[in-house]
Motif scaffolding. Structure first.
Motif: not given
Lengths: 159, 533
Positions: B34-38, B178-180, B385-400
């Motif tokens: 999570r600290a990496e992704f968010f 977040m890094r990108a 943690e991993r679940d949360e990051v995975r959900v966030a990736r899908f959430a990005a698709i949904g929000v987009g």
């Protein structure tokens, strides 16, 4: 590429689950209350308030005045004031100048007056928290009032 | 609009897409935690983060919208710049360090330190997503307008560019996290500042460094004379118009401290001190940009002429590209075409960076606040943690996808007013809850939910019944009229309502002793950084 450091999550694990019940939570809130009452903490809190409250009051009023003038000022703002600039332009540029000045003053005030004490308090708090968490549940001794040791190393720069 | 610039524009746009995708792939290799992704690993330096904040904050609304407004309405466009900049003092003094010390990834983290987690995460997570969506729509509509103006093709091009920008932002966030997003923001900020700086230098050189002459020529080129250099052309006249401006001014100055994509930037640096220094960098850079933007706006009025700007785009959104064309020697010269294309590409990069930041912030609010809190049975059992990051990736698709759909509907709205709405919702729903949580000991969970919903519902509700949605020629549904709220921007009413609701909700409920006790913890953590992530 950024150097890899300790994961932020691992560091924060100590205080995760903030609304946790039980003895561990009671001990922790005890630590925080004692730090909150300690002299150095009261000092940084007061020092921060002494700067931030008046500063916010000043810039918010000054901005409100500017907006009010722009809304009702009308033609009077068109009068030339300094060289080629009219009153409206000078007021607008003064908003820029005051924002830069206040931001710089706040940062200097914070780093000179509070940063070092705050950092010391951070280590002390975390230390006490760890100690309390290691102890078995039971009547907890009131920790001695926190006193900040004299700064060991100069600079106080933290990375 | 066609001319020699077209191949240059297409080439540069493709170049920007290639660079941003390259950054995404390069940084996307490690985004598991999570600290990496968010939060991009929390290892960015203050200068890097200051640039990234600048990149997230200076949207197409600033580079194209505000300069265009100055070119058309003169001084009144400058009022925007002042509001956008002064707002940073609120962020610097009342939010940046404290949020960095108390939270981990989102705004709701700060509230959850001392209030009951599930209700406050549900409320603050929802309002953050709503703010991000308003802001996203503004950017994507802007992107559609820009691309269709540059390469022609009208409404069809506009629709396809909205879809393309939406697709790109999903890729950036879902793969790079977040890094990108941060590196894209940094690159964009450098490109934007260098581009604006170069153009400003060219404008000033034209007038021999004489600002008086520039202002004189701008007043002449606008066709409005001296009135161009004082307030009143856009926001003068009727009382409604003036109140609308006051409403916008209030939303701008308070709203910045409640923008989810700006607050989450402070989690990408290691300490509160670094958060403060990045806010300070952002103030210098954003302030410098706005000073240059004022010169560019007046320069466009002087060198292109307001009537010519208006003929190209009624809202003035093409003032700066047209100015670049004139500075380069005109539309039939190679230098004119190249400068026009470069400036358009800078604007395109600007939009891409902002939408990436917004998509990430809403994905984080969904995964870390709504999903994790809804799933969590007890506070002691954190979501994986991993679940949360995975959900966030899908959430990005949904929000987009949602943002693309809404932008296609809203394609005819004015970009600047949409950005104003995002600030108004942030100032009404997020800022009261954040400030009360930090500074009011008695504030309760009930007060927090009242503050967020009591700001969010009126803000969005008043927009629905405002001239933005119906009853005006530029409205979303110009054919019908159910508008009874006269102002375009709801801030003047909804911001006080948000503060009032939080106050009432706290005082009418039972005392929340747990929240009052936890205020000690919040205060110590906020001011010292103890236990900070």
């Amino acid at each position: 590429m950024q150097p890899d450091t300790m994961s932020g999550d691992a560091q924060g694990a100590v205080t995760a689950g903030t609304s946790a019940g039980g003895a561990a939570s009671a001990a922790r809130s005890h630590v925080y209350r004692s730090v909150q009452r300690s002299a150095p903490f009261v000092r940084i809190k007061r020092s921060r308030r002494q700067f931030v409250l008046p500063a916010c009051a000043v810039f918010l009023c000054w901005y409100a005045l500017y907006v009010a003038l722009a809304v009702v000022g009308g033609d009077a703002l068109g009068r030339p004031l300094i060289g080629p600039l009219n009153t409206a332009m000078v007021l607008g540029l003064a908003q820029f100048a005051s924002t830069f000045a206040l931001a710089g003053a706040y940062a200097r005030n914070a780093s000179r007056r509070r940063d070092r004490t705050a950092l010391n308090l951070r280590w002390i708090t975390q230390d006490q928290e760890r100690r309390e968490a290691g102890e078995p549940a039971g009547p907890v001794e009131v920790p001695a009032p926190v006193e900040v040791p004299a700064p060991a190393e100069g600079g106080g720069e933290v990375r | 609009m066609t001319g020699g610039h077209q191949p240059w524009v297409v080439g540069l746009f493709l170049g920007i897409i290639a660079v941003t995708l390259g950054i995404t792939l390069w940084t996307g290799r490690r985004t598991g935690s999570r600290a990496e992704f968010f939060a991009g690993g929390r290892t960015f330096s203050p200068l890097q983060n200051g640039l990234a904040i600048t990149g997230d904050y200076l949207s197409a609304g600033s580079f194209l919208g505000m300069t265009g407004m100055i070119a058309l309405a003169g001084y009144d466009g400058m009022l925007y710049a002042v509001g956008f900049l002064v707002a940073w003092l609120v962020v610097l003094m009342l939010a940046a360090e404290l949020v960095r010390n108390c939270g981990k990834f989102t705004l709701a983290d700060v509230l959850a330190v001392r209030l009951r987690e599930r209700p406050v995460r549900a409320a603050a997570g929802t309002s953050s997503i709503v703010v991000a969506l308003f802001y996203l729509i503004a950017q994507m509509v802007g992107a559609g307008t820009l691309v269709s103006l540059l390469i022609g093709g009208g409404a069809a091009t506009q629709r396809w560019s909205i879809v393309a920008v939406g697709g790109l932002m999903i890729v950036y966030v879902a793969i790079g996290g977040m890094r990108a997003t941060t590196w894209i923001g940094i690159v964009k900020a450098v490109v934007l500042l260098v581009g604006a700086g170069g153009l400003t230098a060219l404008v000033l050189l034209r007038f021999g460094g004489n600002v008086g002459e520039l202002l004189h020529a701008a007043a002449a080129g606008s066709g409005r004379g001296g009135a161009f250099l004082r307030p009143g052309l856009e926001y003068g006249g009727s009382v409604t118009n003036r109140l609308d401006f006051a409403s916008l001014a209030l939303a701008l100055v308070l709203g910045t401290a409640g923008l989810p994509h700006i607050l989450s930037r402070f989690y990408t640096v290691p300490t509160a001190r670094a958060a403060r220094r990045s806010a300070l960098w952002a103030i210098w850079l954003i302030g410098a940009f706005y000073l240059m933007a004022i010169v560019l706006g007046f320069g466009a009025a002087a060198l292109v002429g307001s009537s010519h700007v208006r003929a190209s785009n009624a809202a003035g959104n093409t003032a700066v590209p047209l100015l670049a064309q004139v500075l380069g020697g005109g539309r039939d010269t190679v230098t004119g075409s190249v400068l026009f294309a470069v400036v358009s590409a800078v604007a395109f990069a600007t939009i891409l960076a902002v939408v990436a930041g917004l998509t990430l912030a809403s994905a984080a609010a969904f995964a870390h606040d709504l999903w994790a809190a809804a799933r969590r049975r007890s506070a002691e059992e954190p979501a994986d943690e991993r679940d949360e990051v995975r959900v966030a990736r899908f959430a990005a698709i949904g929000v987009g996808a949602v943002a693309i759909a809404l932008s296609l509907v809203a394609a005819r709205l004015n970009v600047a007013s949409l950005v104003g709405l995002a600030f108004a919702v942030a100032a009404s729903a997020n800022v009261p809850a954040l400030l009360y949580t930090l500074f009011w000991r008695r504030f309760s969970t009930r007060g927090a939910t009242w503050a967020v919903w009591g700001g969010l519902v009126p803000a969005v509700g008043l927009v629905i019944f405002s001239p933005v949605v119906s009853g005006a020629s530029g409205a979303l549904f110009p054919g019908v009229d159910f508008a009874w709220f006269p102002l375009q921007n709801p801030g003047l009413v909804s911001v006080p309502l948000g503060f009032l609701a939080g106050w009432l909700g706290t005082l009418t409920g039972r005392r929340d002793l747990a929240a009052e006790q936890a205020h000690a913890e919040l205060e110590v953590r906020a001011l010292t950084g103890a236990g900070a992530a």
